[in-house]
Design a protein around this motif. Structure first.
Motif, PDB file in Angstrom:
ATOM      1  N   ILE A   1       0.922  -1.277  -0.005  1.00  0.00           N
ATOM      2  CA  ILE A   1      -0.118   0.220  -0.124  1.00  0.00           C
ATOM      3  C   ILE A   1       1.048   1.171  -0.052  1.00  0.00           C
ATOM      4  N   ILE A   2       0.473   2.365  -0.796  1.00  0.00           N
ATOM      5  CA  ILE A   2       1.217   3.715  -0.895  1.00  0.00           C
ATOM      6  C   ILE A   2       0.402   4.684  -0.030  1.00  0.00           C
ATOM      7  N   ILE A   3       0.910   5.084   1.023  1.00  0.00           N
ATOM      8  CA  ILE A   3       0.254   6.431   1.783  1.00  0.00           C
ATOM      9  C   ILE A   3       0.808   7.692   1.207  1.00  0.00           C
ATOM     10  N   CYS A   4       0.137   8.651   0.814  1.00  0.00           N
ATOM     11  CA  CYS A   4       0.553   9.975   0.311  1.00  0.00           C
ATOM     12  C   CYS A   4       0.110  10.935   1.233  1.00  0.00           C
ATOM     13  N   GLY A   5       1.285  11.264   1.980  1.00  0.00           N
ATOM     14  CA  GLY A   5       1.024  12.246   2.850  1.00  0.00           C
ATOM     15  C   GLY A   5       1.027  11.502   4.421  1.00  0.00           C
ATOM     16  N   PHE A   6       1.992  12.190   5.508  1.00  0.00           N
ATOM     17  CA  PHE A   6       1.832  11.791   6.601  1.00  0.00           C
ATOM     18  C   PHE A   6       1.401  12.654   7.717  1.00  0.00           C
ATOM     19  N   GLY A   7       0.521  13.269   7.639  1.00  0.00           N
ATOM     20  CA  GLY A   7      -0.177  13.983   8.241  1.00  0.00           C
ATOM     21  C   GLY A   7      -1.282  13.388   9.230  1.00  0.00           C
ATOM     22  N   ARG A   8      -2.290  13.892   9.797  1.00  0.00           N
ATOM     23  CA  ARG A   8      -2.935  13.115  10.876  1.00  0.00           C
ATOM     24  C   ARG A   8      -3.306  11.873  10.307  1.00  0.00           C
ATOM     25  N   ASN A   9      -4.384  12.120   9.138  1.00  0.00           N
ATOM     26  CA  ASN A   9      -5.036  10.867   8.468  1.00  0.00           C
ATOM     27  C   ASN A   9      -4.043   9.906   8.044  1.00  0.00           C
ATOM     28  N   GLY A  10      -2.861  10.152   7.419  1.00  0.00           N
ATOM     29  CA  GLY A  10      -1.880   9.411   6.901  1.00  0.00           C
ATOM     30  C   GLY A  10      -1.289   8.358   8.078  1.00  0.00           C
ATOM     31  N   LYS A  11      -0.894   8.961   9.449  1.00  0.00           N
ATOM     32  CA  LYS A  11      -0.287   8.344  10.371  1.00  0.00           C
ATOM     33  C   LYS A  11      -1.561   7.370  10.888  1.00  0.00           C
ATOM     34  N   GLN A  12      -2.678   7.810  11.060  1.00  0.00           N
ATOM     35  CA  GLN A  12      -3.795   7.091  11.264  1.00  0.00           C
ATOM     36  C   GLN A  12      -3.865   5.595  10.631  1.00  0.00           C
ATOM     37  N   ALA A  13      -3.830   5.936   8.980  1.00  0.00           N
ATOM     38  CA  ALA A  13      -3.983   4.846   8.118  1.00  0.00           C
ATOM     39  C   ALA A  13      -2.357   3.887   8.491  1.00  0.00           C
ATOM     40  N   ALA A  14      -1.436   4.565   8.435  1.00  0.00           N
ATOM     41  CA  ALA A  14      -0.036   3.697   8.784  1.00  0.00           C
ATOM     42  C   ALA A  14      -0.440   2.792  10.070  1.00  0.00           C
ATOM     43  N   GLU A  15      -0.803   3.187  11.070  1.00  0.00           N
ATOM     44  CA  GLU A  15      -1.003   2.688  12.402  1.00  0.00           C
ATOM     45  C   GLU A  15      -2.005   1.440  12.150  1.00  0.00           C
ATOM     46  N   LYS A  16      -3.271   1.749  11.314  1.00  0.00           N
ATOM     47  CA  LYS A  16      -4.141   0.735  11.101  1.00  0.00           C
ATOM     48  C   LYS A  16      -3.337  -0.504  10.373  1.00  0.00           C
ATOM     49  N   LEU A  17      -2.575  -0.217   9.128  1.00  0.00           N
ATOM     50  CA  LEU A  17      -1.942  -1.114   8.589  1.00  0.00           C
ATOM     51  C   LEU A  17      -0.855  -1.828   9.068  1.00  0.00           C
ATOM     52  N   GLN A  18       0.022  -1.481  10.204  1.00  0.00           N
ATOM     53  CA  GLN A  18       0.881  -2.039  10.874  1.00  0.00           C
ATOM     54  C   GLN A  18       0.076  -2.835  11.965  1.00  0.00           C
ATOM     55  N   THR A  19      -0.888  -2.765  12.365  1.00  0.00           N
ATOM     56  CA  THR A  19      -1.649  -3.843  13.287  1.00  0.00           C
ATOM     57  C   THR A  19      -2.043  -5.089  12.495  1.00  0.00           C
ATOM     58  N   HIS A  20      -2.415  -4.676  11.352  1.00  0.00           N
ATOM     59  CA  HIS A  20      -2.742  -5.991  10.385  1.00  0.00           C
ATOM     60  C   HIS A  20      -1.489  -6.512   9.467  1.00  0.00           C
ATOM     61  N   ASN A  21      -0.347  -6.011  10.028  1.00  0.00           N
ATOM     62  CA  ASN A  21       0.980  -6.616   9.403  1.00  0.00           C
ATOM     63  C   ASN A  21       0.959  -6.380   7.824  1.00  0.00           C
ATOM     64  N   GLN A  22       0.300  -5.156   7.324  1.00  0.00           N
ATOM     65  CA  GLN A  22       0.334  -4.890   5.892  1.00  0.00           C
ATOM     66  C   GLN A  22       1.852  -4.127   5.345  1.00  0.00           C
ATOM     67  N   GLU A  23       2.391  -4.471   4.263  1.00  0.00           N
ATOM     68  CA  GLU A  23       3.498  -3.773   3.981  1.00  0.00           C
ATOM     69  C   GLU A  23       2.985  -2.390   3.394  1.00  0.00           C
ATOM     70  N   PHE A  24       3.477  -1.326   3.778  1.00  0.00           N
ATOM     71  CA  PHE A  24       3.236   0.187   3.105  1.00  0.00           C
ATOM     72  C   PHE A  24       4.317   1.034   2.957  1.00  0.00           C
ATOM     73  N   VAL A  25       4.116   2.130   1.939  1.00  0.00           N
ATOM     74  CA  VAL A  25       5.431   3.038   1.875  1.00  0.00           C
ATOM     75  C   VAL A  25       4.564   4.247   1.727  1.00  0.00           C
ATOM     76  N   ILE A  26       5.298   5.243   2.465  1.00  0.00           N
ATOM     77  CA  ILE A  26       4.781   6.460   2.761  1.00  0.00           C
ATOM     78  C   ILE A  26       5.388   7.578   1.913  1.00  0.00           C
ATOM     79  N   ILE A  27       4.910   8.349   0.985  1.00  0.00           N
ATOM     80  CA  ILE A  27       5.314   9.512   0.175  1.00  0.00           C
ATOM     81  C   ILE A  27       5.014  10.814   1.039  1.00  0.00           C
ATOM     82  N   GLU A  28       6.387  11.429   1.359  1.00  0.00           N
ATOM     83  CA  GLU A  28       6.359  12.628   2.158  1.00  0.00           C
ATOM     84  C   GLU A  28       7.360  13.467   1.523  1.00  0.00           C
ATOM     85  N   LYS A  29       6.907  14.794   1.266  1.00  0.00           N
ATOM     86  CA  LYS A  29       7.871  15.825   0.733  1.00  0.00           C
ATOM     87  C   LYS A  29       8.515  16.929   1.902  1.00  0.00           C
ATOM     88  N   ASN A  30       7.889  16.651   2.982  1.00  0.00           N
ATOM     89  CA  ASN A  30       8.230  17.396   4.183  1.00  0.00           C
ATOM     90  C   ASN A  30       9.541  16.720   4.831  1.00  0.00           C
TER      91      ASN A  30
END
Length: 335
Positions: free
Chosen positions: A112-141
């Motif tokens: 899964i690719i997550i674009c933006g690691f703001g509030r919603n992006g962090k929540q999505a990442a935490e949810k995916l981590q609990t389900h052992n899903q591989e993901f990549v985060i794109i962040e320009k900051n």
């Protein structure tokens, strides 16, 4: 190691400031000069540039100047070596992390690719981590990446709307893209770019304005989520049907030990090549879990399906149970 270099860096800066302070106080005390002349004399002394002296020094002042030059030479030598080491270690560490990240991403499939690691992006990442899903985060900051780069998270630095950045994140092999950027216009560009590169990609986009909903759907987003609208509806529901909402809130679909609702492919729980009914499967008797929903191969949802329903291939069932019942279900069918 990076923290060690950073502590040495702060020590070097402290020593430089201490030498400067000693010089200013010393020249003001010995020569009686004002603070501007004292700073000037201290700077030309510790940097050994050889400009004209601002005050006339007596023997005591000359001895203090010699002392200040000697200690400043050692402090400057130490500071330069530490600062150089800090900068090189920082850039080297960053390059190593980037190389490892890109190498890891190239091996990923169905991630899964997550674009933006703001509030919603962090929540999505935490949810995916609990389900052992591989993901990549794109962040320009860059500052955001540096804050979280020590975690087991793969970051790609850049603008998510650029094709090159999406390709670095492995969009050709990804199964889903979540764009959670704060701007609807940015999310629209990401959806357009992603859909053009990978037509089979599942795209989920965040939206702030209702007017952006249709535009994002037309651009190629499969699902558009409006967090503010969901939050408002949830608060209103707490007034209208508080007990029902509280019960639903107590149901968890995340976490290894708190799961109450689970989505399961029928192929994982039925004999190979055989379509059986829910009555024949009898999950309630075997695990204690209750089937509360069924998704047909065509994507149609059936709420509270009957016992005679045949489980077709490429369909899914949604089960409800206590955490220990869900865990028993997973163990029984090796999920």
């Amino acid at each position: 190691m990076f923290r060690f270099f950073r502590s040495k860096f702060y020590i070097a800066l402290t020593l430089l400031l201490l030498v400067l302070l000693i010089g200013v106080i010393g020249f003001m005390s010995i020569s009686g000069s004002n603070w501007i002349d004292a700073i000037y004399m201290t700077v030309i002394t510790i940097t050994t540039v050889g400009f004209k002296e601002a005050v006339v020094l007596d023997d005591q002042g000359k001895l203090f100047t010699v002392f200040l030059i000697i200690i400043s030479v050692f402090v400057f030598a130490y500071a330069i070596s530490v600062i150089t080491e800090y900068i090189l270690s920082r850039s080297t560490l960053r390059r190593i992390i980037q190389r490892k990240t890109l190498k890891k991403i190239r091996r990923m499939e169905n991630h899964i690719i997550i674009c933006g690691f703001g509030r919603n992006g962090k929540q999505a990442a935490e949810k995916l981590q609990t389900h052992n899903q591989e993901f990549v985060i794109i962040e320009k900051n860059r500052s955001v990446i540096e804050r979280y780069e020590n975690l087991e998270v793969s970051f790609v630095e850049g603008n998510a709307s650029e094709d090159e950045v999406l390709e670095k994140a492995g969009i050709h092999n990804a199964k889903c893209l979540i764009t959670a950027l704060p701007s609807d216009a940015d999310n629209l560009f990401v959806v357009l770019s992603a859909r053009q590169i990978n037509g089979k990609l599942l795209i989920i986009s965040r939206a702030s304005e209702e007017s952006s909903y249709k535009k994002l759907k037309l651009a190629g987003a499969d699902n558009v989520i409006m967090p503010d609208k969901i939050g408002g509806e949830h608060m209103a529901s707490l007034v209208v049907v508080p007990d029902l909402v509280e019960f639903i809130d107590n149901l968890s679909i995340s976490g290894k030990n708190t799961t109450n609702v689970e989505e399961i492919r029928t192929e994982d729980i039925t004999p190979s090549g055989k379509e059986i009914s829910l009555k024949e499967l009898d999950l309630r008797k075997e695990t204690g879990c209750t089937v509360i929903g069924y998704k047909t191969p065509d994507g149609e949802y059936i709420i509270n399906p009957g016992a005679d329903l045949k489980l077709a291939k490429e369909s899914k069932i949604i089960v409800l149970g206590r955490p220990e019942q869900i865990e028993l279900l997973k163990r029984k069918y090796n999920l």
